[in-house]
Design a protein around this motif. Structure first.
Motif, PDB file in Angstrom:
ATOM      1  N   LYS A   1      -3.164  -4.339  -3.687  1.00 46.07           N
ATOM      2  CA  LYS A   1      -3.478  -3.301  -2.698  1.00 46.07           C
ATOM      3  C   LYS A   1      -2.409  -2.214  -2.691  1.00 46.07           C
ATOM      4  CE  LYS A   1      -2.859  -4.071   1.717  1.00 46.07           C
ATOM      5  NZ  LYS A   1      -3.023  -4.531   3.120  1.00 46.07           N
ATOM      6  N   SER A   2      -1.161  -2.605  -2.879  1.00 55.08           N
ATOM      7  CA  SER A   2      -0.069  -1.627  -2.799  1.00 55.08           C
ATOM      8  C   SER A   2      -0.018  -0.692  -3.997  1.00 55.08           C
ATOM      9  CB  SER A   2       1.276  -2.349  -2.657  1.00 55.08           C
ATOM     10  OG  SER A   2       1.604  -3.048  -3.841  1.00 55.08           O
TER      11      SER A   2
ATOM     12  N   ALA B   1      -9.785  -4.128   1.011  1.00 54.29           N
ATOM     13  CA  ALA B   1      -9.064  -2.852   1.022  1.00 54.29           C
ATOM     14  C   ALA B   1      -9.070  -2.209  -0.366  1.00 54.29           C
ATOM     15  CB  ALA B   1      -7.626  -3.057   1.494  1.00 54.29           C
ATOM     16  N   ILE B   2      -8.929  -3.024  -1.412  1.00 57.60           N
ATOM     17  CA  ILE B   2      -8.968  -2.506  -2.781  1.00 57.60           C
ATOM     18  C   ILE B   2     -10.361  -1.956  -3.092  1.00 57.60           C
ATOM     19  CG2 ILE B   2      -8.815  -3.135  -5.226  1.00 57.60           C
ATOM     20  CD1 ILE B   2      -6.693  -5.244  -4.378  1.00 57.60           C
TER      21      ILE B   2
ATOM     22  N   ARG C   1      -9.070  -9.712   3.234  1.00 56.77           N
ATOM     23  CA  ARG C   1      -8.777  -8.355   3.732  1.00 56.77           C
ATOM     24  C   ARG C   1      -8.180  -7.479   2.637  1.00 56.77           C
ATOM     25  NH1 ARG C   1      -6.967 -11.131   8.369  1.00 56.77           N
ATOM     26  NH2 ARG C   1      -4.808 -10.997   7.617  1.00 56.77           N
ATOM     27  N   ASN C   2      -7.288  -8.051   1.838  1.00 56.79           N
ATOM     28  CA  ASN C   2      -6.658  -7.275   0.765  1.00 56.79           C
ATOM     29  C   ASN C   2      -7.672  -6.875  -0.298  1.00 56.79           C
ATOM     30  OD1 ASN C   2      -4.103  -7.442   1.956  1.00 56.79           O
ATOM     31  ND2 ASN C   2      -3.570  -9.299   0.840  1.00 56.79           N
TER      32      ASN C   2
ATOM     33  N   ARG D   1     -10.913   1.325  -1.348  1.00 54.35           N
ATOM     34  CA  ARG D   1     -10.152   2.432  -1.938  1.00 54.35           C
ATOM     35  C   ARG D   1     -10.823   2.928  -3.222  1.00 54.35           C
ATOM     36  NH1 ARG D   1      -8.716   6.547  -2.027  1.00 54.35           N
ATOM     37  NH2 ARG D   1      -6.679   7.448  -2.529  1.00 54.35           N
TER      38      ARG D   1
ATOM     39  N   THR E   1      -3.048 -10.361  -4.160  1.00 52.85           N
ATOM     40  CA  THR E   1      -3.940  -9.320  -3.645  1.00 52.85           C
ATOM     41  C   THR E   1      -3.159  -8.277  -2.847  1.00 52.85           C
ATOM     42  OG1 THR E   1      -4.430 -10.674  -1.679  1.00 52.85           O
ATOM     43  CG2 THR E   1      -5.941 -10.854  -3.561  1.00 52.85           C
TER      44      THR E   1
ATOM     45  N   ILE F   1      -2.831   0.155  -5.974  1.00 56.08           N
ATOM     46  CA  ILE F   1      -4.148   0.624  -6.386  1.00 56.08           C
ATOM     47  C   ILE F   1      -4.220   2.141  -6.518  1.00 56.08           C
ATOM     48  CG2 ILE F   1      -5.015   0.630  -4.016  1.00 56.08           C
ATOM     49  CD1 ILE F   1      -6.971  -0.110  -7.302  1.00 56.08           C
TER      50      ILE F   1
END
Length: 239
Positions: free
Chosen positions: A108-109, A146-147, A142-143, A150, A104, A111
């Protein structure tokens, strides 16, 4: 015992778009006013060329399960979903954004790079590798959040489907239970469509997985595609 994937690669799928070309026929004849008027009326009756309809995009964002590790890309479940869509002549194209080994945090990095293309339906299939590595569940949650945030920020009208995952019992009952529930909580909190368990009827069934016991074989991917389609079908038919 239900297991997951730990590897992924980038794949893709395709769409067929038909373009209808209409030829305009003009007549040649005498110079009489009657002939010219008839030709004018005939030209006015010819419909204009229709604007090419742009297909909507479904992004499968995940790990090796999505990428189809160990099978031909055409046998992976996103490709099988595309076949179902094409059979109904629906204007959707599938983009396979699965990546081997993705967690995850990795999802996230990257996306923002994936969201450079239009997205109408976003299917989030990440977390299995986190579970296999014993990553704290709060971090995984949390990850994933965040995705989700976004995607909603970039495409507010996109529908998001979350693929529920589970970990093997050997990770411990407390961890396994909390991990499974995390996907349910994320779906409820964000009003997402949830696939309860992506590998339902496949995880832990040796005849439906590769020798590694983790990744589905072609027959397994057919069942995974059905699990996805049960949820996705209503969305693509109603939009």
């Amino acid at each position: 015992m239900k297991q997951f994937s730990s590897n992924f690669y980038m794949g893709g799928k395709f769409m067929v778009v038909s373009v209808l070309l209409i030829g305009l026929l003009t007549g040649c004849g005498s110079n009489s006013d009657k002939t010219n008027e008839a030709a004018k009326q005939k030209r006015e009756q010819v419909p204009s060329t229709p604007e090419k309809e742009k297909a909507k995009t479904i992004v499968f964002y995940g790990n090796s399960l999505t990428a189809g590790y160990g099978v031909d890309p055409s046998e992976a479940f996103p490709a099988l979903v595309q076949e179902k869509i094409d059979s109904l002549q629906l204007p959707y194209k599938v983009v396979n954004a699965g990546l081997s080994g993705e967690t995850t945090a990795g999802g996230k990095s990257r996306i923002d790079w994936i969201l450079r293309q239009p997205v109408n339906i976003f299917i989030l299939e990440l977390g299995g590798n986190d579970g296999l590595r014993g990553i704290p569940i709060a971090e995984t949650s949390r990850n994933l959040q965040a995705i989700i945030d976004r995607v909603r920020e970039k495409y507010p009208d996109a529908r998001i489907i979350l693929a529920g995952m589970q970990v093997p019992p050997n990770m411990g009952r407390t961890y396994a239970t909390a991990f499974r529930v995390t996907f349910q909580q994320l779906a409820a909190r964000n009003n997402l469509v949830l696939i309860p368990f992506l590998l339902e009827r496949v995880g832990g069934v040796s005849s439906l997985n590769l020798p590694d016991g983790i990744h589905p074989n072609p027959e397994g991917h057919k069942i995974v595609a059905e699990n996805v389609w049960q949820v996705l079908r209503e969305l693509v038919l109603s939009s």
